[in-house]
Design a protein around this motif. Structure first.
Motif, PDB file in Angstrom:
ATOM      1  N   LEU A  85       0.830  -1.206   0.000  1.00 23.03           N
ATOM      2  CA  LEU A  85       0.000   0.000   0.000  1.00 23.03           C
ATOM      3  C   LEU A  85       0.863   1.254   0.000  1.00 23.03           C
ATOM      4  O   LEU A  85       0.517   2.262  -0.637  1.00 23.03           O
ATOM      5  N   LEU A  86       1.984   1.204   0.683  1.00 20.49           N
ATOM      6  CA  LEU A  86       2.869   2.368   0.799  1.00 20.49           C
ATOM      7  C   LEU A  86       3.854   2.489  -0.359  1.00 20.49           C
ATOM      8  O   LEU A  86       4.692   3.386  -0.374  1.00 20.49           O
ATOM      9  N   GLY A  87       3.764   1.579  -1.324  1.00 21.83           N
ATOM     10  CA  GLY A  87       4.631   1.680  -2.495  1.00 21.83           C
ATOM     11  C   GLY A  87       5.964   0.990  -2.363  1.00 21.83           C
ATOM     12  O   GLY A  87       6.929   1.353  -3.049  1.00 21.83           O
ATOM     13  N   ALA A  88       6.042  -0.050  -1.508  1.00 18.75           N
ATOM     14  CA  ALA A  88       7.307  -0.767  -1.361  1.00 18.75           C
ATOM     15  C   ALA A  88       7.718  -1.435  -2.675  1.00 18.75           C
ATOM     16  O   ALA A  88       8.914  -1.588  -2.953  1.00 18.75           O
ATOM     17  N   GLY A  89       6.744  -1.823  -3.473  1.00 19.42           N
ATOM     18  CA  GLY A  89       7.047  -2.443  -4.759  1.00 19.42           C
ATOM     19  C   GLY A  89       7.130  -1.454  -5.897  1.00 19.42           C
ATOM     20  O   GLY A  89       7.250  -1.847  -7.064  1.00 19.42           O
ATOM     21  N   ASP A  90       7.065  -0.175  -5.582  1.00 14.96           N
ATOM     22  CA  ASP A  90       7.094   0.872  -6.603  1.00 14.96           C
ATOM     23  C   ASP A  90       8.540   1.164  -6.994  1.00 14.96           C
ATOM     24  O   ASP A  90       9.265   1.848  -6.269  1.00 14.96           O
ATOM     25  N   ASP A  91       8.952   0.651  -8.133  1.00 17.10           N
ATOM     26  CA  ASP A  91      10.338   0.808  -8.594  1.00 17.10           C
ATOM     27  C   ASP A  91      10.452   2.094  -9.403  1.00 17.10           C
ATOM     28  O   ASP A  91      10.051   2.156 -10.557  1.00 17.10           O
ATOM     29  N   ALA A  92      11.003   3.120  -8.780  1.00 17.27           N
ATOM     30  CA  ALA A  92      11.138   4.420  -9.444  1.00 17.27           C
ATOM     31  C   ALA A  92      12.569   4.683  -9.898  1.00 17.27           C
ATOM     32  O   ALA A  92      12.913   5.819 -10.229  1.00 17.27           O
ATOM     33  N   ALA A  93      13.406   3.631  -9.936  1.00 20.36           N
ATOM     34  CA  ALA A  93      14.820   3.835 -10.280  1.00 20.36           C
ATOM     35  C   ALA A  93      14.977   4.428 -11.681  1.00 20.36           C
ATOM     36  O   ALA A  93      15.747   5.369 -11.889  1.00 20.36           O
TER      37      ALA A  93
END
Length: 317
Positions: A85-93
């Motif tokens: 929910l907090l974007g731990a899997g959100d890969d913004a690299a």
């Protein structure tokens, strides 16, 4: 009533977390009875596979730490899925790479996007996993003003949602699919929802189990499953994908405001269309939804010319 102690957890993520900005897409206006921002605390009531649950979230200033308290049968599920929910899997690299150094020549809008990325380092793309809960209010937002859609959603939740578990007064759960699937259109009409959107909501509710299963699919397959429901088009699917699937590339085609917002931000033109929007966003492919979120978080809006779209009332149709 005996007070029940909440479950507690702490999530640590690399970099800062801006809770309000990250969870903003889940909140349907400031009067949303399901997601409430109260000072530094975000309250969220939802229906999980384990049952109803409420979570209260507080982020540590300047750090990637979030404390959470959860109540109800779904409390354990909520804490287990809190990192997503907090974007731990959100890969913004890849996005960070694009905004770190100014390319030569820079694509249109690069300076705007890079400045917004620096200004909002804690904005992440959330993954709620709650497909129907994202889909119903998105259907309500089809072809009407945001003000009208948010009012309809508040009234729908007040009438068909349940009180959320936990200590926060007034917090309510979204309507369960079972409460929506058999409703006649005249019942939804009193909430300002005409027959077309009412029928779409019933179809979404009837296919809830299959739609919730879309979170395990690749992005393209998940959207195909969503748009297989009559009345759920590319715009609605993208709105759901950004929130429920955590898709950083989701672009809501057919939106009334977005093409103008992108055209103004990137080129200074007051008006745009989907074709121009996609052309301008192409250098950001894979991160186009993130770019759109940053434009909104930055408060960039198109100068208005003429009257705004009128707020209609379907209650009297």
């Amino acid at each position: 009533m005996v007070a029940v102690a909440p479950l507690e957890a702490e999530v640590r993520l690399p970099g800062p977390v801006d809770l309000a900005a990250t969870l903003w897409p889940l909140r349907r206006g400031i009067g949303d009875p399901c997601t409430v921002i109260e000072g530094t605390t975000v309250w969220r009531a939802t229906r999980t596979p384990a049952g109803p649950g409420t979570e209260a979230l507080v982020a540590s200033p300047g750090a990637g730490s979030v404390r959470a308290w959860a109540w109800g049968p779904g409390a354990g599920w909520l804490l287990d899925h809190l990192p997503a929910l907090l974007g731990a899997g959100d890969d913004a690299a890849g996005f960070a790479e694009l905004t770190h150094r100014r390319p030569t020549p820079p694509p249109a809008g690069w300076d705007v996007v890079a400045a917004l990325a620096r200004r909002h380092p804690g904005l992440r793309i959330p993954r709620s996993g709650a497909v129907v809960e994202a889909c119903v209010p998105s259907v309500l937002e089809q072809k009407v003003t945001g003000k009208e859609a948010r009012r309809s959603y508040r009234e729908l939740v007040a009438a068909l949602g349940d009180a959320a578990p936990g200590p926060r007064p007034g917090l309510r759960l979204p309507p369960a699919p079972a409460a929506l699937v058999g409703l006649p259109s005249w019942h939804l009409h009193r909430f300002g929802i005409e027959r077309r959107r009412a029928e779409t909501i019933r179809r979404v509710a009837a296919g809830a189990a299959r739609l919730e299963g879309a979170v395990a699919l690749p992005a393209d397959e998940a959207r195909t499953r969503l748009t297989a429901v009559a009345g759920v088009g590319p715009w609605t699917a993208a709105e759901v994908a950004l929130v429920a699937f955590g898709d950083p590339d989701a672009v809501s085609l057919g939106d009334f405001h977005l093409p103008h917002q992108v055209a103004w931000s990137f080129t200074g033109r007051r008006r745009g269309d989907d074709r121009l929007m996609l052309e301008l966003l192409e250098p950001w492919r894979g991160q186009r939804g993130r770019v759109l979120r940053l434009l909104t978080a930055g408060g960039i809006t198109t100068p208005h010319r003429g009257p705004r779209q009128a707020v209609r009332s379907f209650r009297e149709w």
